[in-house]
Design an enzyme around this catalytic site. Structure first.
Site, PDB file in Angstrom:
ATOM      1  CB  ALA A 264       2.266 -69.847 -23.547  1.00 36.09           C
ATOM      2  CD  GLU A 266      -2.351 -63.197 -23.618  1.00 41.37           C
ATOM      3  OE1 GLU A 266      -1.307 -63.855 -23.497  1.00 41.37           O
ATOM      4  OE2 GLU A 266      -2.458 -62.013 -23.255  1.00 41.37           O
ATOM      5  CD  GLU A 300      -0.471 -67.945 -21.992  1.00 44.23           C
ATOM      6  OE1 GLU A 300      -1.073 -66.942 -22.417  1.00 44.23           O
ATOM      7  OE2 GLU A 300       0.581 -67.862 -21.313  1.00 44.23           O
ATOM      8  CD  GLU A 322       0.225 -61.140 -18.926  1.00 48.65           C
ATOM      9  OE1 GLU A 322       0.106 -62.183 -18.245  1.00 48.65           O
ATOM     10  OE2 GLU A 322       0.073 -61.125 -20.164  1.00 48.65           O
TER      11      GLU A 322
HETATM   12  N1  ARG Z   1       0.868 -62.475 -22.763  1.00 46.12           N
HETATM   13  C1  ARG Z   1       1.844 -63.521 -22.647  1.00 46.12           C
HETATM   14  C2  ARG Z   1       1.551 -64.210 -21.334  1.00 46.12           C
HETATM   15  O1  ARG Z   1       1.878 -63.809 -20.286  1.00 46.12           O
HETATM   16  C3  ARG Z   1       3.245 -63.044 -22.682  1.00 46.12           C
HETATM   17  C4  ARG Z   1       3.687 -62.440 -23.952  1.00 46.12           C
HETATM   18  C5  ARG Z   1       4.941 -61.706 -23.766  1.00 46.12           C
HETATM   19  N2  ARG Z   1       5.526 -61.331 -24.983  1.00 46.12           N
HETATM   20  C6  ARG Z   1       6.520 -60.449 -25.098  1.00 46.12           C
HETATM   21  N3  ARG Z   1       6.992 -60.262 -26.250  1.00 46.12           N
HETATM   22  N4  ARG Z   1       7.003 -59.765 -24.133  1.00 46.12           N
HETATM   23  O2  ARG Z   1       0.856 -65.114 -21.236  1.00 46.12           O
HETATM   24 ZN    ZN Z   2      -0.118 -63.715 -19.339  1.00 50.79          ZN
END
Ligand code: ARG
Ligand code: ZN
Length: 876
Positions: A264, A266, A300, A322
């Site tokens: 997902a 955010e 998220e 993260e």
């Molecule tokens: N920010 C997102 C999450 O951890 C992950 C997005 C990852 N996208 C990517 N193309 N690597 O909630």
């Molecule tokens: Zn994340």
């Protein structure tokens, strides 16, 4: 080419306002971007050219302050648009017009088509596939977005922030303008357009504001949104209660899409989710699915503060948002479900997958210092180990100290793009502590090995504990400094009670203490211990390390029945089973016949006959360590021996505990539609673990139980558990059940994913043929990441026995798929390499086969950066 953290420079230009205008079309979307910009005073560069990044775009025209620029005023390269002379001392407006083809975008990065829905994925560097921009997280801008499109094709038009205006246009078109009042980097931009239905609710914040909540799905899925909505409300109140953080816009939207590379995203005010983490109905989703949905919705949502309000300066800092947000979502789920179970699940994931990554050719620190393709660094290390590092801060500072540090962090950096160091600085400043040494966790890769030895002196009544840390070399880091490691400790007396810990040289006395290991080797002396206690170390798995400690099987059995720390109690059982299985592996390898160690049977009998309040925890206690975990412990992985030995132990447990297991199955078997409460979930877990064991007995009555459970289940947990038993035991109804399941669920993509995955992870000898056949199944689609993960991912990453077939057919199969995916979707392709990167862990014959496939992958024509980086580093 490689990008280095040490080369970081502030952006040369700033973008104050970003005005986007989209004329939507599945095959040719037109974008007009007006960027109000100026020189960045913080940049030392003295270049009057402006370089905007863009990929796969068709440029239509460029304007500067309203004047059309002739083509000699700018330069176009495959990756950028360079405007030669822009004003250096005042604000200026660059207007760019370009088109792009969402339908051709099978990489699912930027603007793409999922079925008939247009949607975006910009993190990390997807925005440059939408328009030319300063696509980096430290450029933060105010976005206004207008979407124009056909009323029938795109009745719903969404973007970040609040809806400002809308209207009708000729030719059956309409438009909507969205305005996001918060500055944000472009990776948080999102748009969605399509035929979507909406489920609405609202949430009142702690300060009394009413937030509209909206979940958008296809009409067919409207009946699967309740749980996601409830999860969102739970997350919102949890963040208020736990961190004092409140939502900031008036509207929170979630859209579920069927084609998504990750879990997902955010995006500010407009989260885009993989359908897998939104849709649930008791008959289509398992209890674990329900938990994962709540976890990802929480994740998220929590990003709104840890990620959006305070974001990352550059992508090397990814773990800043993260690791912290995973820690937050883990605690949320622990509070919502069972803390004990959640911790065990997280540690299991960490120790099987992240430890392997950290010991392999792609090992990197949670803050990497170099990358070729940033998408390759959305790793277990950055996420899961990153969360462990935050958890250690929580342990060292205590809950209040940690909260003070968080408050200061958000207060200092709201609206900024910052670094991991800024986070640790806030923790230090708020608690007046020195975390200099602790910072090494951010820069050193690899899993520390902790060796423990103890000495009890009955005359002096002291227990000395010597702890030694070894930090093994990883690629590019031959030598390491000792880390600051918090080790939660308890001393258990023979009667099962905790002793007071009186540590020499400290006046703190407590039943539970945190030892802080900072040197390579340190001895801690506990005093006033008239009896020798059993040490319970690294309680709650307080640090991401490998613990090496000599323990007798009896000592482990003692901890298994007495340790009040739920993690270590479970861990004792796993160590016990692991030891027994390892001995059997050795017997197999040396041609000895197998015999079960009675200590294990006794320990499992004790578990089975105990009375447990937390049934999910009970189910975990009854479960054997996974083949993948067992493999991780072996110097050279012998997949067949591990499988045989583990199966043998499972059979023996089934035989010796048959009456108890039958009783537990029947006691916990209810005819229930699958309500999502801890008791019901726990009952299902216990029952299905028991069924799993009993199915090893080759008993026709048990076969009838499974079949009946499969036929009458009113919830997916019970149905898939029964089907799994049927598929893995050569049950006479195997083919019929698989077919019935397919016919029942052929219209539910997420359930079909389970059908593919179940067959891909099966143990019967015909599994590989089945996998090859499934590849040609009309419902298999290489362009759908969920489907690829369910067949190709499950087979290669969760079926060691068949993937590592000695003839190399599993490896060849995987490499073929990676080569196909390289052109379609490089991100998914590079994730699929995973299993091959571990080639050094196997025997020589397999090593050669796996290396051969990696080399074949390396020779792929037009190899993507994603695949190149992982494959080449694996071979290096
Ligand atoms: N920010 C997102 C999450 O951890 C992950 C997005 C990852 N996208 C990517 N193309 N690597 O909630
Ligand atoms: Zn994340």
């Amino acid at each position: 080419q490689t990008i280095y953290l040490k080369d970081y420079k502030p952006p040369e230009y700033l973008i104050h306002d970003t005005d986007l205008n989209f004329t939507l079309d599945n095959e040719s979307t037109r974008v007009v971007a007006s960027l109000t910009m100026s020189r960045n005073p913080a940049s030392k560069a003295d270049d009057s050219a402006l370089t905007l990044l863009g990929e796969n775009l068709t440029l239509v025209g460029v304007q500067l302050n309203g004047d059309i620029l002739s083509t000699d005023r700018y330069l176009q390269t495959p990756e950028a648009l360079v405007i030669h002379d822009v004003p250096q001392h005042e604000k200026f407006v660059v207007t760019i017009e370009n088109t792009l083809n969402p339908k051709a975008n099978t990489a699912l990065e930027g603007l793409y088509l999922s079925k008939n829905m247009l949607c975006t994925q910009c993190e990390a560097e997807g925005f440059r596939k939408i328009t030319y921009y300063l696509d980096r997280p430290d450029v933060m801008s105010r976005f206004t977005t207008t979407l124009v499109g056909d009323k029938d094709k795109y009745p719903v038009l969404l973007s970040n922030g609040n809806k400002k205006a809308q209207g009708e246009l000729p030719d059956n078109k309409h438009w909507v303008t969205w305005e996001d009042p918060f500055n944000k980097p472009c990776y948080l931009f999102a748009l969605v357009a399509g035929q979507l239905e909406c489920v609405r609710d609202s949430f009142i914040t702690q300060s009394g504001r009413r937030i509209a909540l909206e979940i958008y799905v296809e009409a067919h899925d409207l009946d699967k949104c309740d749980h996601a909505m409830q999860s969102l409300k739970n997350a919102m109140s949890w963040d208020e209660k736990t961190y004092g953080l409140e939502y900031d816009l008036d509207l929170y939207m979630i859209v579920a899409v069927g084609h998504f590379n990750m879990g997902a995203m955010e995006n500010k005010g407009l989260n885009i989710f993989n359908t897998k983490f939104v849709l649930a109905r008791p008959d289509t989703a398992t209890d674990s699915d329900y938990e994962h949905i709540e976890g990802v919705i929480g994740h998220e949502y929590f990003h709104n503060w840890s990620g959006n309000r305070v974001t990352c300066r550059d992508w090397f800092q990814l773990s800043l948002k993260e690791g912290f947000t995973v820690f937050r979502d883990q605690e949320f789920t622990g509070d919502r479900t069972s803390k004990a179970v959640k911790r065990i699940e997280d540690v299991n994931a960490l120790r099987t997958r992240q430890f392997a990554e950290d010991a392999g050719p792609l090992a990197h620190p949670i803050r990497p210092d170099a990358y070729i393709e940033i998408n390759n660094f959305y790793t277990l290390t950055v996420y899961e180990k990153g969360a462990e590092v935050v958890r250690m801060l929580h342990t060292l500072l205590g809950p209040q100290g940690f909260r003070k540090g968080c408050d200061l962090y958000f207060q200092r950096h709201d609206g900024q793009a910052v670094t991991c160091d800024d986070f640790v600085n806030a923790m230090e400043a708020a608690n007046d502590v020195d975390l200099t040494q602790f910072r090494r966790w951010y820069s050193q890769a690899g899993t520390p090995v902790l060796t423990v030895s103890e000495h009890y002196d009955s005359d002096a009544q002291t227990l000395s504990l010597t702890l030694k840390q070894d930090n093994p070399p990883t690629p590019g880091q031959p030598r390491k400094e000792p880390l600051h490691i918090p080790i939660k400790t308890g001393l258990i007396l023979p009667d099962g009670n905790l002793a007071q810990c009186r540590l020499q040289g400290s006046d703190q006395v407590s039943h539970k203490i945190v030892l802080e290991l900072t040197d390579t080797e340190q001895t801690f002396v506990f005093e006033q211990l008239p009896q020798k206690p059993v040490i319970s170390l690294l309680r709650g798995f307080s640090a991401p390390v490998k613990l090496k400690m000599q323990r007798s099987l009896e000592e482990l059995a003692f901890l298994l029945s007495h340790d009040p720390d739920t993690f270590n109690r479970w861990e004792a059982g796993q160590l016990l089973a692991g030891r027994v299985i390892a001995e059997l592996v050795d017997d197999l390898q040396n041609g000895r016949s197998l015999e079960i160690n009675p200590v294990l049977i006794e320990a499992y009998l004790k578990i089975a006959q105990n009375c447990w309040l937390d049934l999910s925890y009970f189910a975990l206690l009854l479960s054997l360590p996974s083949e993948i975990y067992l493999a991780e412990q072996m110097p050279v992985i012998d997949v067949e021996a591990i499988h045989t030995a583990r199966e043998f132990v499972a059979c023996q447990i089934a035989k010796h505990l048959e009456d108890d297991l039958r009783g537990l199955y029947l006691d916990n078997h209810r005819d229930e539609s699958g309500c999502f409460d801890a008791k019901a979930i726990g009952r299902r877990r216990v029952k299905n673990v028991c069924l799993g064991y009993l199915s090893k007995l080759d008993d026709t009555e048990i076969q009838r139980w499974s079949l009946k459970q499969f036929d009458t289940a009113k919830n997916m947990t019970d149905q898939i558990a029964a089907l799994s038993v049927i598929v893995n035991t050569q049950h006479p109804a195997r083919a019929t059940c698989l077919d019935a399941f397919y016919r029942q669920w052929r219209d539910e993509a997420l359930v079909l994913d389970k059908w593919f995955a179940l067959q891909a992870t099966a143990s019967p000898p015909d599994t590989f043929d089945a996998v090859e056949r499934l590849l040609k199944h009309p419902d298999f689609d290489l362009k759908n990441p969920n489907r690829v993960r369910s067949l190709v991912g499950s087979f290669s990453q969760a079926n060691p026995l068949h993937f590592h077939a000695a003839n190399g057919q599993g490896y060849r199969f995987l490499a073929d798929r990676i080569i196909e995916l390289n052109t379609l979707n490089p991100q998914v392709a590079s994730r699929m390499i995973g299993a091959l990167t571990q080639w050094r862990r196997y025997d020589e014959a397999r090593q050669a086969l796996m290396k051969g496939e990696l080399e074949r992958i390396m020779s792929t024509e037009a190899i993507s950066k994603d695949v190149y980086e992982v494959a080449s580093k694996s071979l290096a």
